[in-house]
Design a protein around this motif. Sequence first.
Motif, PDB file in Angstrom:
ATOM      1  N   ILE A  48       0.847  -1.191   0.000  1.00  0.00           N
ATOM      2  CA  ILE A  48       0.000   0.000   0.000  1.00  0.00           C
ATOM      3  C   ILE A  48       0.886   1.246   0.000  1.00  0.00           C
ATOM      4  O   ILE A  48       0.562   2.243  -0.627  1.00  0.00           O
ATOM      5  CB  ILE A  48      -0.956   0.002   1.212  1.00  0.00           C
ATOM      6  N   ARG A  49       2.014   1.161   0.677  1.00  0.00           N
ATOM      7  CA  ARG A  49       2.930   2.302   0.751  1.00  0.00           C
ATOM      8  C   ARG A  49       3.529   2.654  -0.613  1.00  0.00           C
ATOM      9  O   ARG A  49       4.083   3.717  -0.786  1.00  0.00           O
ATOM     10  CB  ARG A  49       4.039   2.030   1.762  1.00  0.00           C
ATOM     11  N   LEU A  50       3.414   1.764  -1.594  1.00  0.00           N
ATOM     12  CA  LEU A  50       3.905   2.052  -2.938  1.00  0.00           C
ATOM     13  C   LEU A  50       2.932   2.919  -3.737  1.00  0.00           C
ATOM     14  O   LEU A  50       3.301   3.464  -4.772  1.00  0.00           O
ATOM     15  CB  LEU A  50       4.163   0.748  -3.703  1.00  0.00           C
ATOM     16  N   ALA A  90      -7.012   3.436  -6.182  1.00  0.00           N
ATOM     17  CA  ALA A  90      -6.074   2.812  -5.242  1.00  0.00           C
ATOM     18  C   ALA A  90      -6.263   1.300  -5.209  1.00  0.00           C
ATOM     19  O   ALA A  90      -5.283   0.540  -5.207  1.00  0.00           O
ATOM     20  CB  ALA A  90      -6.254   3.406  -3.843  1.00  0.00           C
ATOM     21  N   LYS A  91      -7.518   0.853  -5.202  1.00  0.00           N
ATOM     22  CA  LYS A  91      -7.777  -0.586  -5.199  1.00  0.00           C
ATOM     23  C   LYS A  91      -7.229  -1.239  -6.458  1.00  0.00           C
ATOM     24  O   LYS A  91      -6.623  -2.309  -6.395  1.00  0.00           O
ATOM     25  CB  LYS A  91      -9.272  -0.872  -5.071  1.00  0.00           C
ATOM     26  N   ALA A  92      -7.441  -0.594  -7.604  1.00  0.00           N
ATOM     27  CA  ALA A  92      -6.960  -1.154  -8.869  1.00  0.00           C
ATOM     28  C   ALA A  92      -5.435  -1.213  -8.889  1.00  0.00           C
ATOM     29  O   ALA A  92      -4.852  -2.223  -9.303  1.00  0.00           O
ATOM     30  CB  ALA A  92      -7.475  -0.319 -10.038  1.00  0.00           C
ATOM     31  N   MET A  93      -4.794  -0.149  -8.445  1.00  0.00           N
ATOM     32  CA  MET A  93      -3.328  -0.130  -8.424  1.00  0.00           C
ATOM     33  C   MET A  93      -2.781  -1.160  -7.449  1.00  0.00           C
ATOM     34  O   MET A  93      -1.798  -1.841  -7.741  1.00  0.00           O
ATOM     35  CB  MET A  93      -2.822   1.269  -8.054  1.00  0.00           C
ATOM     36  N   LEU A  94      -3.431  -1.288  -6.293  1.00  0.00           N
ATOM     37  CA  LEU A  94      -2.986  -2.264  -5.307  1.00  0.00           C
ATOM     38  C   LEU A  94      -3.113  -3.681  -5.858  1.00  0.00           C
ATOM     39  O   LEU A  94      -2.202  -4.497  -5.699  1.00  0.00           O
ATOM     40  CB  LEU A  94      -3.775  -2.118  -4.010  1.00  0.00           C
ATOM     41  N   GLU A  95      -4.210  -3.962  -6.521  1.00  0.00           N
ATOM     42  CA  GLU A  95      -4.372  -5.288  -7.116  1.00  0.00           C
ATOM     43  C   GLU A  95      -3.267  -5.560  -8.137  1.00  0.00           C
ATOM     44  O   GLU A  95      -2.678  -6.641  -8.153  1.00  0.00           O
ATOM     45  CB  GLU A  95      -5.739  -5.414  -7.780  1.00  0.00           C
ATOM     46  N   ASP A  96      -2.955  -4.579  -8.978  1.00  0.00           N
ATOM     47  CA  ASP A  96      -1.878  -4.735  -9.960  1.00  0.00           C
ATOM     48  C   ASP A  96      -0.545  -5.033  -9.280  1.00  0.00           C
ATOM     49  O   ASP A  96       0.204  -5.911  -9.705  1.00  0.00           O
ATOM     50  CB  ASP A  96      -1.734  -3.469 -10.821  1.00  0.00           C
ATOM     51  N   ILE A  97      -0.254  -4.297  -8.220  1.00  0.00           N
ATOM     52  CA  ILE A  97       1.003  -4.507  -7.485  1.00  0.00           C
ATOM     53  C   ILE A  97       1.039  -5.912  -6.904  1.00  0.00           C
ATOM     54  O   ILE A  97       2.056  -6.617  -7.014  1.00  0.00           O
ATOM     55  CB  ILE A  97       1.172  -3.453  -6.373  1.00  0.00           C
TER      56      ILE A  97
END
Length: 192
Positions: free
Chosen positions: A121-123, A163-170
């Motif tokens: 999440i910190r990313l 944020a949810k979409a980016m977190l899932e990608d990460i």
Amino acid sequence: MTEELLLAGCLQNNASSQEELYNRFSPRMLGVCYRFAKNREDAEDMLQEGFIKVFTQIHQYRNEGALEGWIRRIVVHTCINVLKKNKKFSDSVDISYASGIHVPEENIPSIVQAKQVVEYIRLLPIGYRTVLNLYAIEGYSHKEIAEMLDIEESTSRSQYTRAKAMLEDILIKKKILFNPRLNSVFAGAVAK
């Protein structure tokens, strides 16, 4: 020392009571700050500023709810104020393409139960990270977040979605989340 004695000592500005209160709650509150901060040093600065506010406002605690919850609210608001003061939040907001994104809730892992996920999440960009933390972890509504951050409620919703979409990608790239619908390690979804 009981919580009542601890509070009484803090109300009298007793240094040992203040130290005990700090030692009792600072490890958990550092975790809160760390989720909002860029690095550990910033988190520690937020923590110190938060506890200064706790000690100067301790007379406002009314024994309504848990002392830890009261301290946590002060620390969260301190983190937000630090971000706003340093313009770290507003400088990194990017919602231009977030409004059309839909990520099903079941695709998001249970971030409350996974320490690894908190690190990822910190990313996220600070704006997304802040809204995700406030909404999914701290439990604030989008309306409350909008008021805290001086943004529109729709902006809060858009940033949360992005944020949810980016977190899932990460998580997929880091091979923590292989199949979002079937991954038993992160079977729970964010409650909001």
